[in-house]
Design an enzyme around this catalytic site. Structure first.
Site, mmCIF file in Angstrom:
data_model
loop_
_atom_site.group_PDB
_atom_site.id
_atom_site.type_symbol
_atom_site.label_atom_id
_atom_site.label_comp_id
_atom_site.label_asym_id
_atom_site.label_seq_id
_atom_site.Cartn_x
_atom_site.Cartn_y
_atom_site.Cartn_z
ATOM 1 N N TYR A 81 58.506 26.366 47.651
ATOM 2 C CA TYR A 81 57.170 26.022 48.131
ATOM 3 C C TYR A 81 56.760 26.868 49.319
ATOM 4 O O TYR A 81 57.600 27.438 50.013
ATOM 5 C CB TYR A 81 57.088 24.547 48.521
ATOM 6 C CG TYR A 81 57.930 24.203 49.733
ATOM 7 C CD1 TYR A 81 57.411 24.300 51.013
ATOM 8 C CD2 TYR A 81 59.249 23.805 49.586
ATOM 9 C CE1 TYR A 81 58.183 24.001 52.127
ATOM 10 C CE2 TYR A 81 60.035 23.503 50.691
ATOM 11 C CZ TYR A 81 59.491 23.613 51.954
ATOM 12 O OH TYR A 81 60.260 23.331 53.045
ATOM 13 N N PHE A 115 53.062 26.911 57.727
ATOM 14 C CA PHE A 115 53.842 26.067 58.631
ATOM 15 C C PHE A 115 55.251 25.820 58.127
ATOM 16 O O PHE A 115 56.122 25.401 58.881
ATOM 17 C CB PHE A 115 53.127 24.740 58.928
ATOM 18 C CG PHE A 115 52.896 23.877 57.720
ATOM 19 C CD1 PHE A 115 53.881 23.037 57.238
ATOM 20 C CD2 PHE A 115 51.671 23.905 57.066
ATOM 21 C CE1 PHE A 115 53.663 22.252 56.126
ATOM 22 C CE2 PHE A 115 51.440 23.116 55.964
ATOM 23 C CZ PHE A 115 52.444 22.284 55.487
ATOM 24 N N ASP A 116 55.496 26.062 56.837
ATOM 25 C CA ASP A 116 56.830 25.850 56.280
ATOM 26 C C ASP A 116 56.904 26.528 54.921
ATOM 27 O O ASP A 116 55.886 26.678 54.242
ATOM 28 C CB ASP A 116 57.130 24.358 56.131
ATOM 29 C CG ASP A 116 58.605 24.053 55.905
ATOM 30 O OD1 ASP A 116 59.450 24.947 56.085
ATOM 31 O OD2 ASP A 116 58.914 22.905 55.545
ATOM 32 N N ILE A 130 56.604 13.700 51.921
ATOM 33 C CA ILE A 130 55.296 13.081 52.152
ATOM 34 C C ILE A 130 54.747 12.520 50.833
ATOM 35 O O ILE A 130 55.067 13.006 49.750
ATOM 36 C CB ILE A 130 54.297 14.074 52.794
ATOM 37 C CG1 ILE A 130 54.107 15.317 51.939
ATOM 38 C CG2 ILE A 130 54.729 14.422 54.219
ATOM 39 C CD1 ILE A 130 53.046 16.269 52.442
ATOM 40 N N TYR A 160 50.810 13.829 56.973
ATOM 41 C CA TYR A 160 51.360 13.375 58.245
ATOM 42 C C TYR A 160 50.389 12.548 59.073
ATOM 43 O O TYR A 160 50.681 12.218 60.228
ATOM 44 C CB TYR A 160 51.868 14.572 59.047
ATOM 45 C CG TYR A 160 53.039 15.250 58.375
ATOM 46 C CD1 TYR A 160 54.320 14.720 58.465
ATOM 47 C CD2 TYR A 160 52.850 16.395 57.613
ATOM 48 C CE1 TYR A 160 55.387 15.319 57.817
ATOM 49 C CE2 TYR A 160 53.907 17.010 56.965
ATOM 50 C CZ TYR A 160 55.178 16.461 57.074
ATOM 51 O OH TYR A 160 56.231 17.058 56.429
ATOM 52 N N PHE A 203 49.759 23.375 49.569
ATOM 53 C CA PHE A 203 51.072 23.822 49.116
ATOM 54 C C PHE A 203 50.960 24.546 47.787
ATOM 55 O O PHE A 203 50.200 24.140 46.909
ATOM 56 C CB PHE A 203 52.014 22.628 48.900
ATOM 57 C CG PHE A 203 52.499 21.973 50.145
ATOM 58 C CD1 PHE A 203 53.636 22.424 50.798
ATOM 59 C CD2 PHE A 203 51.835 20.884 50.665
ATOM 60 C CE1 PHE A 203 54.086 21.800 51.946
ATOM 61 C CE2 PHE A 203 52.277 20.244 51.816
ATOM 62 C CZ PHE A 203 53.400 20.706 52.453
#
Length: 83
Positions: free
Chosen positions: A3, A13-14, A32, A58, A75
């Site tokens: 991902y 961010f990730d 999540i 979040y 994503f």
């Protein structure tokens, strides 16, 4: 799973695009809520683009310092295996 997670402004961010794949149990609350809902029904090798509102991500608290409160998350995901 592979991902890439980005904010609405395009900032990553990730990510997990190499090395050990990200592993979790679907529906167990390990990720999540937007992932638990958005990954359902995927087939191995399949890809999806998920747009996850804050309420399924979040929330108003965010995940400082990388994810601000109220953030919509984007994503690109790929299912590489199922156990």
């Amino acid at each position: 799973m592979r991902y890439i997670g980005k904010l609405a402004n395009g900032k990553t961010f990730d990510s997990n695009s190499s090395g050990k794949p990200f592993v979790f149990k679907l529906g167990a609350g390990q990720v999540i809520k937007g992932w638990d809902l958005g990954i359902q029904g995927m087939q191995v090798g399949g890809t999806r683009k998920l747009t996850i509102p804050a309420a399924l991500g979040y929330g108003s608290r965010g995940a400082p310092p990388d994810i601000p409160g109220g953030a919509t998350l984007h994503f690109e995901v790929k299912l590489i295996g199922v156990n």
